[in-house]
Scaffold this active site. Structure first.
Site, PDB file in Angstrom:
ATOM      1  CE  LYS A   9       9.470  26.562 -12.199  1.00  0.00           C
ATOM      2  NZ  LYS A   9       9.768  25.368 -11.718  1.00  0.00           N
ATOM      3  CG  ASN A  10       7.042  25.877  -9.051  1.00  0.00           C
ATOM      4  OD1 ASN A  10       7.634  25.512 -10.350  1.00  0.00           O
ATOM      5  ND2 ASN A  10       7.831  26.540  -8.048  1.00  0.00           N
ATOM      6  CG  ASP A  66      11.535  28.632  -5.457  1.00  0.00           C
ATOM      7  OD1 ASP A  66      10.407  28.006  -5.844  1.00  0.00           O
ATOM      8  OD2 ASP A  66      12.383  27.832  -5.068  1.00  0.00           O
ATOM      9  NE  ARG A 112      13.796  23.162 -15.543  1.00  0.00           N
ATOM     10  CZ  ARG A 112      14.258  22.207 -14.764  1.00  0.00           C
ATOM     11  NH1 ARG A 112      15.321  22.160 -14.238  1.00  0.00           N
ATOM     12  NH2 ARG A 112      13.171  21.586 -14.044  1.00  0.00           N
ATOM     13  NE  ARG A 151      14.378  19.509  -5.039  1.00  0.00           N
ATOM     14  CZ  ARG A 151      14.179  20.337  -6.225  1.00  0.00           C
ATOM     15  NH1 ARG A 151      15.027  20.756  -6.920  1.00  0.00           N
ATOM     16  NH2 ARG A 151      12.839  20.682  -6.248  1.00  0.00           N
ATOM     17  CB  CYS A 154      18.486  19.082  -9.671  1.00  0.00           C
ATOM     18  SG  CYS A 154      17.844  20.424  -8.404  1.00  0.00           S
TER      19      CYS A 154
HETATM   20  C1  EPZ Z   1       9.106  22.595  -4.813  1.00  0.00           C
HETATM   21  O1  EPZ Z   1       9.839  21.571  -5.011  1.00  0.00           O
HETATM   22  C2  EPZ Z   1       9.158  23.622  -6.084  1.00  0.00           C
HETATM   23  N1  EPZ Z   1       9.188  23.059  -7.401  1.00  0.00           N
HETATM   24  C3  EPZ Z   1      10.614  24.239  -5.802  1.00  0.00           C
HETATM   25  O2  EPZ Z   1      10.637  25.069  -6.588  1.00  0.00           O
HETATM   26  C4  EPZ Z   1      10.864  24.992  -4.537  1.00  0.00           C
HETATM   27  O3  EPZ Z   1      11.991  25.579  -4.265  1.00  0.00           O
HETATM   28  C5  EPZ Z   1      10.308  23.811  -3.333  1.00  0.00           C
HETATM   29  O4  EPZ Z   1       8.926  23.498  -3.342  1.00  0.00           O
HETATM   30  C6  EPZ Z   1      10.448  24.690  -1.968  1.00  0.00           C
HETATM   31  O5  EPZ Z   1       9.176  25.445  -1.762  1.00  0.00           O
HETATM   32  C7  EPZ Z   1       7.972  22.696  -7.913  1.00  0.00           C
HETATM   33  O6  EPZ Z   1       6.787  23.170  -7.176  1.00  0.00           O
HETATM   34  C8  EPZ Z   1       7.880  22.043  -9.350  1.00  0.00           C
HETATM   35  P1  EPZ Z   1      10.016  20.390  -1.368  1.00  0.00           P
HETATM   36  P2  EPZ Z   1       9.831  20.389  -4.216  1.00  0.00           P
HETATM   37  O7  EPZ Z   1       9.640  18.864  -1.494  1.00  0.00           O
HETATM   38  O8  EPZ Z   1       8.508  19.980  -4.034  1.00  0.00           O
HETATM   39  C9  EPZ Z   1      13.131  17.927   1.267  1.00  0.00           C
HETATM   40  C10 EPZ Z   1      11.776  26.441  -8.486  1.00  0.00           C
HETATM   41  O9  EPZ Z   1      12.840  27.194  -8.635  1.00  0.00           O
HETATM   42  N2  EPZ Z   1      12.497  16.505   0.870  1.00  0.00           N
HETATM   43  O10 EPZ Z   1       9.163  21.293  -0.406  1.00  0.00           O
HETATM   44  O11 EPZ Z   1      10.732  19.194  -4.696  1.00  0.00           O
HETATM   45  C11 EPZ Z   1      13.841  18.687   0.139  1.00  0.00           C
HETATM   46  O12 EPZ Z   1      15.110  17.947  -0.079  1.00  0.00           O
HETATM   47  C12 EPZ Z   1      11.669  25.042  -7.900  1.00  0.00           C
HETATM   48  O13 EPZ Z   1      10.771  26.689  -9.300  1.00  0.00           O
HETATM   49  C13 EPZ Z   1      12.664  15.328   1.489  1.00  0.00           C
HETATM   50  O14 EPZ Z   1      13.614  15.390   2.402  1.00  0.00           O
HETATM   51  O15 EPZ Z   1      10.344  20.929  -2.686  1.00  0.00           O
HETATM   52  C14 EPZ Z   1      14.142  20.012   0.649  1.00  0.00           C
HETATM   53  O16 EPZ Z   1      15.053  20.079   1.480  1.00  0.00           O
HETATM   54  C15 EPZ Z   1      13.190  24.785  -7.288  1.00  0.00           C
HETATM   55  N3  EPZ Z   1      12.039  14.349   1.284  1.00  0.00           N
HETATM   56  C16 EPZ Z   1      12.909  20.169   1.327  1.00  0.00           C
HETATM   57  O17 EPZ Z   1      12.355  18.887   1.601  1.00  0.00           O
HETATM   58  C17 EPZ Z   1      11.024  14.378  -0.058  1.00  0.00           C
HETATM   59  O18 EPZ Z   1      10.418  13.372  -0.166  1.00  0.00           O
HETATM   60  C18 EPZ Z   1      11.648  20.843   0.734  1.00  0.00           C
HETATM   61  O19 EPZ Z   1      11.309  20.315  -0.666  1.00  0.00           O
HETATM   62  C19 EPZ Z   1      10.556  15.637  -0.404  1.00  0.00           C
HETATM   63  C20 EPZ Z   1      11.384  16.718  -0.048  1.00  0.00           C
END
Ligand code: EPZ
Length: 418
Positions: free
Chosen positions: A22-23, A307, A399, A123, A118
């Site tokens: 999915k990701n 995850d 999902r 996020r 969420c």
């Molecule tokens: C991706 O989310 C995945 N989703 C998530 O999977 C996964 O948990 C996550 O990466 C971490 O591996 C998809 O790929 C669609 P991040 P993403 O940006 O990109 C902070 C699932 O269950 N952050 O790596 O949103 C954020 O708050 C989902 O399949 C900022 O501060 O994750 C978090 O603490 C859930 N500012 C950390 O970075 C930003 O602009 C990592 O988030 C972006 C992120």
């Protein structure tokens, strides 16, 4: 509202086929905005994918989902393109924000609903916007929307991410794809799903080189027509079912995977005493009686993924002694804990670390799913618990897990949707 009903303690054996990721599919779907005609194979038919397809159709792409073959065919005729991602489509599927980079680099403007938080956290998207501004985008936030434009097109830049973000890395790669000149991104996320996005973009005619967490992206103006790409397997789904096998498996085999991609998780399960044989493209898990305690913290790839945190916690309830798991990526990703405690798990939370005392006997209960991975940890708990478990709000599961009941039933699990 549908529910899942599980009668636990049934030993599982057989084969589980792993779906496409999915990701990986979500950013690649966002990248099809840059393409002409594309065929995507090994697509997981899960809710988030259909939401992203709806968004692409809203933008103006022609999308054809061949369900029986897990194939999506997409055409961008560049006619009546709306550079808009409305709130109703982004609010339930945050990855909709990934069309920002593609729309901006190809159409020089985009209006994207701010993806709300969420269950697992606020996020934010500040790192996404940080990178796009470095590439020359003018960005303002108004009425809950990101309004971005780059009248003379985006311009290649040197960007170092202050912290590692999967989504921000993906948006920056998509934005840099047709920027003028060369972009160097540093401190990038290097999840296998990002490598798959890069593989797709290079197929499309891009020139993207990676060296550890440093990516070099040369602007591409001419994309190739009629390309096809098979999406990588879902390593989180695989990890989830490997833990199911460790919990209640007699002998479960996983084929058509790439064990190198999840070598870290394999090592951790082996350290916990899981009887596991891994080959290049298959893994076999045998009955594992004596599970050992372990201390883990979630970190960006190639470390243990957030995850799989909720799923590993269920295995830790079977371990002899006290295990700890620190959630260092998201601020609120322990919502499965109160539900697991209602099933008899002995878990305490001390500032972002869950302390799990085992082994504890889990007993079936009626429980509530809150987010995608928390809900699948309740399925795992239901498989190992005595008696009957009923899981509510399983739309969270739909999902991200394709044919979950079918895959488990094929291994003799007593599970059904009611
Ligand atoms: C991706 O989310 C995945 N989703 C998530 O999977 C996964 O948990 C996550 O990466 C971490 O591996 C998809 O790929 C669609 P991040 P993403 O940006 O990109 C902070 C699932 O269950 N952050 O790596 O949103 C954020 O708050 C989902 O399949 C900022 O501060 O994750 C978090 O603490 C859930 N500012 C950390 O970075 C930003 O602009 C990592 O988030 C972006 C992120």
């Amino acid at each position: 509202m549908q529910k899942l009903l599980i009668n636990g303690k049934k030993e599982l054996s057989g084969k589980i086929s792993i779906s496409g990721s999915k990701n990986a599919t979500l950013p690649i779907l966002a990248a099809t905005i840059l393409s002409d005609q594309v065929k995507l194979k090994n697509i997981p038919l899960v809710k988030d994918i259909f939401t992203m397809v709806e968004l692409l159709k809203f933008i103006g792409l022609k999308v054809n989902v061949l369900k029986k073959k897990n194939i999506i065919i997409i055409q961008n005729l560049d006619k009546n393109i709306k550079t808009l991602a409305p709130y109703r489509l982004v609010k339930t599927m945050r990855a909709g924000v990934l069309v920002l980079g593609s729309l901006l680099t190809k159409y020089k403007k985009a209006k994207i609903s701010l993806p709300g938080g969420c269950a697992i956290g606020t996020r934010p998207v500040n790192l996404h916007l940080f990178a796009l501004k470095k590439l020359g985008a003018k960005i303002k936030i108004k009425n809950g929307y990101i309004i971005a434009e780059a009248k003379n097109g985006l311009k290649g830049a040197n960007i170092t991410f202050p912290s590692i973000s999967v989504g921000a890395t993906e948006n920056a790669i998509l934005a840099a794809f047709s920027a003028n000149g060369k972009t160097v991104l540093r401190n990038c996320a290097i999840e296998p799903e990002i490598k798959d996005l890069i593989k797709f973009l290079n197929l499309l005619g891009g020139k993207i080189k990676t060296q550890g967490r440093k990516f070099e992206i040369y602007g591409c103006t001419k994309v190739k027509k009629n390309i096809s790409h098979e999406v990588i397997f879902d390593r989180i789904e695989l990890g989830t079912y490997m833990i199911a096998a460790a919990l209640v498996g007699k002998k479960i085999t996983f084929n058509k995977i790439n064990s190198r991609v999840i070598q870290n998780e394999i090592n951790i399960l082996k350290k916990m005493g899981v009887k596991l044989k891994s080959h290049k493209s298959s893994i076999e898990i045998l009955k594992s009686d004596n599970i050992k305690k372990i201390n883990i913290s979630t970190k960006p790839y190639p470390n243990f993924p957030t995850d799989l945190q909720a799923q590993l916690m269920v295995l830790m309830t079977r371990a002899h002694g006290t295990s700890k798991i620190k959630e260092s990526i998201f601020e609120n990703r322990f919502m499965h804990v109160p539900e697991l405690k209602r099933m008899g798990a002995n878990i305490e939370i001390k500032n972002k670390t869950a302390i799990i005392k085992g082994p504890s006997k889990l007993s079936g209960a009626e429980v509530m799913a809150t987010d995608l991975r928390a809900s699948v940890s309740l399925v795992l708990a239901g498989l190992v618990a005595e008696n009957r478990t009923i899981i509510n709000r399983i739309y969270h599961l739909d999902r991200g897990y394709e044919f979950l009941e079918k895959k488990l039933k094929n291994c003799k699990a007593r599970i059904k949707r009611i």
